[in-house]
Motif scaffolding. Structure first.
Motif, short mmCIF file in Angstrom:
data_model
loop_
_atom_site.label_atom_id
_atom_site.label_comp_id
_atom_site.label_asym_id
_atom_site.label_seq_id
_atom_site.Cartn_x
_atom_site.Cartn_y
_atom_site.Cartn_z
N TRP A 290 106.21 45.67 87.45
CA TRP A 290 106.45 44.61 86.46
C TRP A 290 106.28 45.22 85.07
O TRP A 290 105.34 45.99 84.84
CB TRP A 290 105.48 43.45 86.66
N GLN A 291 107.19 44.90 84.15
CA GLN A 291 107.13 45.43 82.79
C GLN A 291 107.37 44.30 81.78
O GLN A 291 108.17 43.40 82.02
CB GLN A 291 108.20 46.50 82.59
N ALA A 292 106.66 44.38 80.68
CA ALA A 292 106.88 43.47 79.56
C ALA A 292 106.85 44.27 78.28
O ALA A 292 105.96 45.12 78.09
CB ALA A 292 105.81 42.37 79.52
N GLY A 293 107.81 44.04 77.42
CA GLY A 293 107.89 44.82 76.19
C GLY A 293 106.71 44.63 75.27
O GLY A 293 106.16 45.60 74.72
N GLN A 294 106.28 43.38 75.10
CA GLN A 294 105.19 43.13 74.15
C GLN A 294 104.53 41.78 74.43
O GLN A 294 105.20 40.81 74.81
CB GLN A 294 105.72 43.14 72.71
N ALA A 295 103.22 41.74 74.25
CA ALA A 295 102.46 40.49 74.33
C ALA A 295 101.52 40.44 73.14
O ALA A 295 100.85 41.44 72.83
CB ALA A 295 101.69 40.40 75.63
N ALA B 19 95.29 52.52 79.00
CA ALA B 19 95.63 52.89 80.36
C ALA B 19 97.01 52.38 80.76
O ALA B 19 97.77 53.09 81.42
CB ALA B 19 94.58 52.34 81.33
N SER B 20 97.35 51.17 80.39
CA SER B 20 98.63 50.60 80.82
C SER B 20 99.45 50.03 79.69
O SER B 20 100.47 49.43 79.91
CB SER B 20 98.39 49.51 81.87
N ALA B 21 99.01 50.18 78.47
CA ALA B 21 99.77 49.65 77.34
C ALA B 21 99.34 50.34 76.05
O ALA B 21 98.19 50.70 75.89
CB ALA B 21 99.56 48.14 77.21
N LEU C 18 101.45 35.23 73.59
CA LEU C 18 102.87 35.02 73.33
C LEU C 18 103.63 36.26 73.75
O LEU C 18 103.33 37.38 73.32
CB LEU C 18 103.12 34.76 71.83
N PHE C 19 104.62 36.07 74.64
CA PHE C 19 105.48 37.18 75.06
C PHE C 19 106.73 37.19 74.19
O PHE C 19 107.46 36.20 74.14
CB PHE C 19 105.87 37.02 76.54
#
Length: 332
Positions: A73-78, A37-39, A93-94
């Motif tokens: 808010w956005q984050a490339g990878q976790a 849904a979001s990633a 870990l981001f």
């Protein structure tokens, strides 16, 4: 009102992020397919003996609207490390920068957080809800509109202590301020240490989506301790704040400043006050200390209050407080 929207958006993103990660991990533990849904999500497993599986979440994104402001808010990878032995503990870990943006009738702004190392540890309740979060990072750089802040080390903890109440702690070390924010010597551009311990009441569930909702939930911010070290200056404080019917801050607090002479010298060097004012204030503090029978005139303790939309110190008005949202008495 923009400040209230930003605070509400940060809380919403904070809650949504950790719960989404916990929910994805729960799906993996249960053997079901992870959501998209979001990633974009993938599950990896290192075949090394005793290695634990890792859940990789790519393109994480959360968005919403507070008052008339849209935020994202956005984050490339976790990368989430899963453990069958301790399923109620997750390590995150981001590996990419975080990007936060807001836009609307009250303004547009974007900030990006870079880090050499940024991660978190989550503790979950038996029902899968996030109970505690400890986020740590080092080598942090926050870049926003016309500012750049570098932080050597940072630690944030969030503990859900009861229904609608969070215990928060923030610890920062070696904070380099933007050039435009700096004062003169002896207060240079680096804050040595900043630590805050506090409580937030009225944050759900459900999470209030605006200042009016927080007021209706009898929200309160209680700072039990604040400790700041900046060159020769040290400061301590505490306080409590809520919102009145006009959605303006109301409450009280106390602070102590050690080495007030350093503040005056830095303010004069930055041309915020004149040399004459610096000398006049120093003389007044010396006289006040003698009247009180105190030996140290460079230690100042005071109380402040917020009521009826006005910030006061020792009964003297210092500033008019803005409304943090829309209400019956505060139009948008």
């Amino acid at each position: 009102m923009l400040a209230g929207a930003i605070i509400s958006a940060i809380l919403a993103a904070w809650h949504g992020l950790w719960q989404h990660i916990a929910d994805e991990a729960a799906l993996v533990h249960s053997g079901r397919s992870v959501s998209t849904a979001s990633a974009w999500v993938s599950l990896e497993h290192d075949e090394t003996l005793l290695a634990e599986p890792r859940l990789t979440l790519n393109g994480l994104r959360a968005s919403g609207r507070i008052e008339s402001q849209a935020w994202q808010w956005q984050a490339g990878q976790a990368i989430v490390t899963l453990s069958d032995a301790a399923p109620q503990h997750l390590e995150v870990l981001f590996t990419a920068p975080q990007r936060f943006s807001a836009s609307g009738s009250m303004g547009r702004a974007t900030a990006v957080l870079w880090a050499d190392n940024l991660g978190a540890r989550l503790e979950l309740r038996k029902d899968g809800r996030v109970a505690n979060v400890t986020m740590t990072g080092d080598g942090l750089t926050l870049i926003g509109p016309q500012f750049e802040i570098a932080i050597s080390e940072a630690k944030i903890t969030s503990e859900d202590v009861s229904n609608g109440m969070l215990r928060l702690t923030l610890s920062l070390a070696a904070v380099s301020l933007p050039v435009d924010w700096r004062l003169g010597a002896p207060l240079d551009g680096n804050i040595d240490k900043a630590e805050i311990v506090g409580w937030i009441e009225g944050v759900g569930p459900p999470l209030p989506i605006d200042a009016a909702g927080w007021h209706k939930a009898e929200g309160a911010l209680d700072i039990s301790s604040l400790d700041l070290t900046w060159g020769p200056l040290s400061a301590q404080g505490n306080g409590r704040a809520t919102l009145d019917k006009a959605l303006k801050l109301q409450g009280h607090g106390r602070f102590t400043l050690n080495r007030i002479d350093a503040v005056l010298e830095a303010a004069a060097a930055a041309e915020l006050i004149s040399a004459n004012w610096q000398q006049a204030i120093s003389t007044a503090l010396d006289r006040l200390a003698r009247v009180r029978g105190e030996e140290n005139s460079q230690r100042v303790t005071g109380r402040f209050s917020m009521a009826n939309g006005v910030l006061r110190w020792a009964g003297l008005p210092l500033a008019v407080l803005p409304a943090l949202g829309c209400s019956e008495t505060a139009a948008c």
